[in-house]
Each structure stands twice: as C-alpha cells, then as structure tokens.
Design an enzyme around this catalytic site. Structure first.
Site, mmCIF file in Angstrom:
data_model
loop_
_atom_site.group_PDB
_atom_site.id
_atom_site.type_symbol
_atom_site.label_atom_id
_atom_site.label_comp_id
_atom_site.label_asym_id
_atom_site.label_seq_id
_atom_site.Cartn_x
_atom_site.Cartn_y
_atom_site.Cartn_z
ATOM 1 C CD GLU A 148 8.223 19.785 -35.143
ATOM 2 O OE1 GLU A 148 7.926 19.197 -34.087
ATOM 3 O OE2 GLU A 148 7.768 20.887 -35.455
ATOM 4 C CD GLU A 173 7.591 16.781 -41.032
ATOM 5 O OE1 GLU A 173 7.486 16.609 -39.798
ATOM 6 O OE2 GLU A 173 6.624 17.089 -41.752
ATOM 7 C CB CYS A 200 3.936 19.877 -30.167
ATOM 8 S SG CYS A 200 4.683 21.480 -30.115
ATOM 9 C CD GLU A 246 -6.694 12.007 -36.535
ATOM 10 O OE1 GLU A 246 -7.874 11.622 -36.630
ATOM 11 O OE2 GLU A 246 -6.378 13.210 -36.418
ATOM 12 C CB CYS A 255 2.194 24.302 -22.440
ATOM 13 S SG CYS A 255 2.058 23.644 -24.095
#
Ligand code: SF4
Ligand code: SF4
Length: 513
Positions: free
Chosen positions: A199, A202, A219, A286, A433
C-alpha cells in the site's frame, strides 16, 4: 417456550418477549431469552452501551431486513422483540438502512459489518456460523488445515473466559488452536505488514503521478462495500491491495503450499476474525487468486471464518480453558509480526503503520520517534487529521475515520473536491476492528471503556512486546519478497495481492436525505 395466558391461549416465546420489550423490560428479556448464555456467544448486554441516542426504555419499533442468503448474519425470529436497536445502529451509526429506497432492487442492502449483532439485546441477530464446517474439516486426515488470527482477537478472546477486558492472550490463543488440531497457525499481523509494503508503494506511485488522490485504505470489507454501494465514482481512490486476511489466505495456498509441498486443493484456510464482513469478503468471486494460479478457480483463498465469539464456542465445546494455557508460538513461515502489523486492529493503526514504512521507503532511514507514536491519529475521535513530513515528498495531509457515518462525511468532501488529504484510513466499525461485529459482547456499561482497553492492549504489544516497530523490518516479510514475490508491486505481487472493486450502485436506489 410456551406461556399460557389467563384465557388459556398460548403466547409464543416471541410475543412474550415483545410484550416485555414494549413494557420497557428489555433487561429482563435479555436475560431470560438466552442472551446471557454461552450458546449465543455473550455474557450479557447493557442497554445503550453503544450510545445511540433515544430508544430506552425500549418500545416495539421494527427491525432491519436481513436477506436469508446473507453470508455474514442471521436472525432467529423467535428471539426478536422488534425493539429497533438494529435499525438504530444501521441508520444512525452506519448510515446504511434508511439511505436506500424500497422496494429492494436486488439482495437486501447490507455492508455485512455485523454491528446489529452487537446491539441486538436478545442475540436474535448473530453471525452465520462456520463452526460446524470447521469441525468437519478438522476431522478429515487428508486435509491440511491452516489458521490465521487477526490483530484484534488477541485482546478480546480472553473476555469470553473471564479475563479482564483488553487482556493480551496472543500466545494462549495460538496454544488453543494447536490443541484444537490446526496444522499450522499463522499471524494476520504478518500479512498486515505485507499489506503495508504494497500500500505504501502504491501511494508513492500515486504521489509521483498526482493520480487518484487521496488514496483510500482497503483492508476493511465493510467499508469497501459501503463505497461500492454509495460512492462508486470514488472507487479509483481505493487502494487495490487486498486485506491482510485475503493476503494471508492466498499466500497459504501458494507460497506456503510450495514450501511444504502440499497441493493447494488439500489445504483448508481458516481465519479467526473480529469481523462478520470477512465472511462476505472471502466469498467475493475474485478472491480465488491461488486457484487461478493453480489452474483450478474453484479453490478459494480463504475457506472459512470464525468470529472471536465462534472460536470461544469451539474452545468451550472442546473444554479448552484459555486462562489455563501456556503460551505457544506462531508457525515460522508467516508468524512474525511488527508492531505496525498489530495496531491494524485499532482505528488509526493502518495509517500509523503506513507512514512508518512510507518514511523508510522514501528516505531509507528509520522513521523518527514521533512516527512510532503518532498521537494525532490515535484515540476514539470520529475523524482525526494530521500532517506528516516525508523527506523528499514534503508535507502529507492525512485523515482517519471510523464508523460509516464519519466515512460518509469525509467522502462527501472528497466528492465535492474539497479534500486537503493525500491518504485516508477508513474503518467500518467504531474503534476499528477491536469493535468488530464478531467480537465478544461485553457486560461493561460503557462501550468506549471496552474499546479503549482493547486498543491499549494493541499499543502495548506494539511498543513494549514486539521488537520490530515497522513493516519493512519484518524479516519474514523480507524473505517473502526476496525468495518469492520479488519487490512490492511486482507482477506476481500484483496478481496475488491486489484486487478490483465492483460498482454496486445499480443494486440500490439511493435515498436523498
Ligand atoms: S435488535 Fe434484535 S431484537 Fe431488536 S429488532 Fe433488531 S433483531 Fe429484533
Ligand atoms: S472495521 Fe474491522 S471488524 Fe469492522 S467491518 Fe471493518 S474489517 Fe470488519
């Protein structure tokens, strides 16, 4: 349960609970309906713990619709008292229910975050269980079962066994999984470190080209689906990097499979997650990169998800008491973690992890102390903003938000071309999370206290227990790139670790508020 009234008519269990709920006696409903038993995965529920305004004492209000084919959550109609708590969280905190028009065009709109399962006072809503499937594969001697554990479950699983909120049970969780018969236990923190390498690379490319900025983190599958439904025009901003769960899954059936000489079709990949949206994510069509590589697209990268609550149920079924276990270590190939990997479980953690590695990738120097404790992006503020100086790149403005109502606010600014940021972290659940829809229910009155205790557990692993603080320092991640993937962003990394998104706007008629 059957209740006879004075007239001799039979009152169904659900009608009885509805009656009590309508009288404002939901506390009683919660205890006698089974909400407090292990069978439904909780130790009790305190009204208003998630601080939604209004709605107490509870009146009969209605409930969210749940698609019978929803891969993440199910509802037991017999337990539902139509209290409307699920409506409140879905509409007021997540801005999903109430933000689309009826009739439904396709399946029922849902981002699979499972917050309704945490709010439901009677445990009528709960995760769709994978427990029986996992028990079945564990009994098959021809299969090799690997399991990964998310950052957040190591600071919450203990609560199911009577330990104080936020207790760190990392090694005991590994020991329990080994006792349960899993062949290899890996750490999702390892793949969180891989996520960061991809990431940050990128982001550097986007900064160099001035392309599709700000970059959005990718994520959290609940957040990703929200963006696909409501902001498909902004999908080019989403990082193409898969979530740590999916990265570990695909590496288990490629990298690990090749190293140990076990064919991917004989490997079953299980994940312990704080999250119900992960059950949806692993079924996305996918998410079969390992299968495509092996010429068998039926193979899924991740086969089953157990929420934290499901793992606790499995352990109790096998009479394993977490608190009595000695620590065990993760399996070697994908078991090392940096502090950056573990803080993924808290809001702001992905951003902090990313800037630590971004700094190194650009300057080849270790990040300074203030980036190892990046206070501006920590804590439970709904939207946090910061500025970070990256040598050679100048000052980068970043933002962090959690809970989808806050995401909507940020996205409106980006859509209106009114965003000063280069990089934004989005997490679907309040607190990140650690507050996921698959986490233990809590008997503490204040949900923020619970969130803070779990977050404190993660930061103490980062700065006191793990020796490495940044993803680029993870030696097993370095080995993965050196011996298998090449560099971050290589062709093989792109094939295995990156993904694409779908425009789901055609599935909903957006309600204009
Ligand atoms: S929160 Fe639970 S009990 Fe209340 S309406 Fe929703 S499903 Fe029914
Ligand atoms: S914040 Fe975490 S637990 Fe919540 S939906 Fe996203 S990935 Fe799942």
């Amino acid at each position: 349960m059957r209740i006879f009234t004075r007239k001799g008519t039979v009152l169904s269990r659900r009608k009885f609970f509805k009656l009590l709920g309508g009288m404002g006696l939901t506390g009683a409903v919660a205890s006698i309906s089974g909400c407090s038993t292990d069978a439904v995965g909780g130790k009790g529920w305190i009204p208003g713990q998630y601080q939604v305004p209004g709605n107490w004492p509870v009146k009969v209000k209605g409930r969210i619709p749940i698609d019978p084919a929803n891969p993440s959550i199910v509802r037991d109609d017999q337990k539902c008292i139509l209290c409307g708590q699920c409506l409140d969280v879905c509409e007021k905190v997540q801005t999903v229910y109430g933000y689309y028009e009826l009739p439904i065009k396709k399946d029922i709109t849902c981002v699979n975050c499972g917050q309704c399962a945490l709010w439901c006072p009677t445990s009528s809503i709960r995760e769709r269980e994978d427990l029986q499937s996992v028990l079945r594969v564990l009994e098959d001697p021809n299969l090799h079962i690997v399991i990964q554990t998310a950052p957040a479950t190591r600071v919450s699983l203990g609560e199911e066994f009577g330990l104080p909120t936020g207790s760190i049970v990392e090694g005991q969780q590994v020991a329990a999984l080994k006792l349960l018969g899993f062949d290899a236990v890996f750490d999702t923190n390892f793949s969180a470190d891989v996520t960061i390498m991809e990431e940050a690379t990128e982001l550097l490319k986007r900064l160099d080209k001035g392309n599709a900025l700000p970059q959005f983190t990718s994520c959290c599958p609940g957040w990703v689906k929200f963006c696909e439904y409501y902001y498909p025009d902004l999908l080019p901003h989403l990082s193409s990097v898969k979530s740590p769960q999916q990265i570990l899954g695909v590496l288990a059936k490629t990298y690990y499979s090749e190293r140990v000489g076990i064919a991917p079709e004989n490997i079953v990949s299980v994940a312990v997650m704080p999250c119900t949206a992960k059950k949806f994510e692993c079924q996305r069509p996918e998410m079969n990169a390992a299968g495509r590589k092996a010429g068998n697209p039926q193979i899924r990268d991740v086969d089953f998800i157990l929420t934290t609550r499901e793992l606790a149920r499995l352990m109790k079924l096998r009479k394993i008491d977490l608190s009595g276990l000695e620590s065990a270590a993760y399996d070697h190939l994908m078991g090392e973690s940096s502090g950056a990997g573990v803080i993924f479980g808290a809001t702001g953690g992905v951003m902090e992890a990313a800037v630590r590695s971004l700094y190194f990738l650009v300057s080849k120097q270790r990040p300074p102390e203030q980036l190892l404790k990046f206070d501006a992006v920590r804590g439970l503020g709904g939207v946090k903003e910061a500025e970070v100086m990256i040598p050679g790149k100048g000052s980068l403005k970043v933002a962090v938000c959690h809970g989808l109502k806050n995401a909507r606010m940020i996205l409106e600014k980006v859509r209106g071309d009114n965003s000063p940021w280069s990089f934004i972290e989005f997490m679907g659940c309040v607190g990140g999370c650690i507050g996921g829809g698959g986490q233990p229910r809590t008997s503490l009155a204040s949900a923020d206290e619970v969130r803070q205790a779990r977050i404190a557990g993660l930061y103490s692993l980062d700065d006191r227990i793990y020796r490495k603080r940044a993803s680029f320092e993870n030696q097993k991640v370095q080995t993965l790139y050196k011996e298998y993937l090449g560099n971050p962003g290589s062709d093989l990394a792109e094939t295995l670790l990156h993904t694409h998104y779908v425009d789901r706007a055609k599935d909903v008629t957006i309600r204009k508020k």
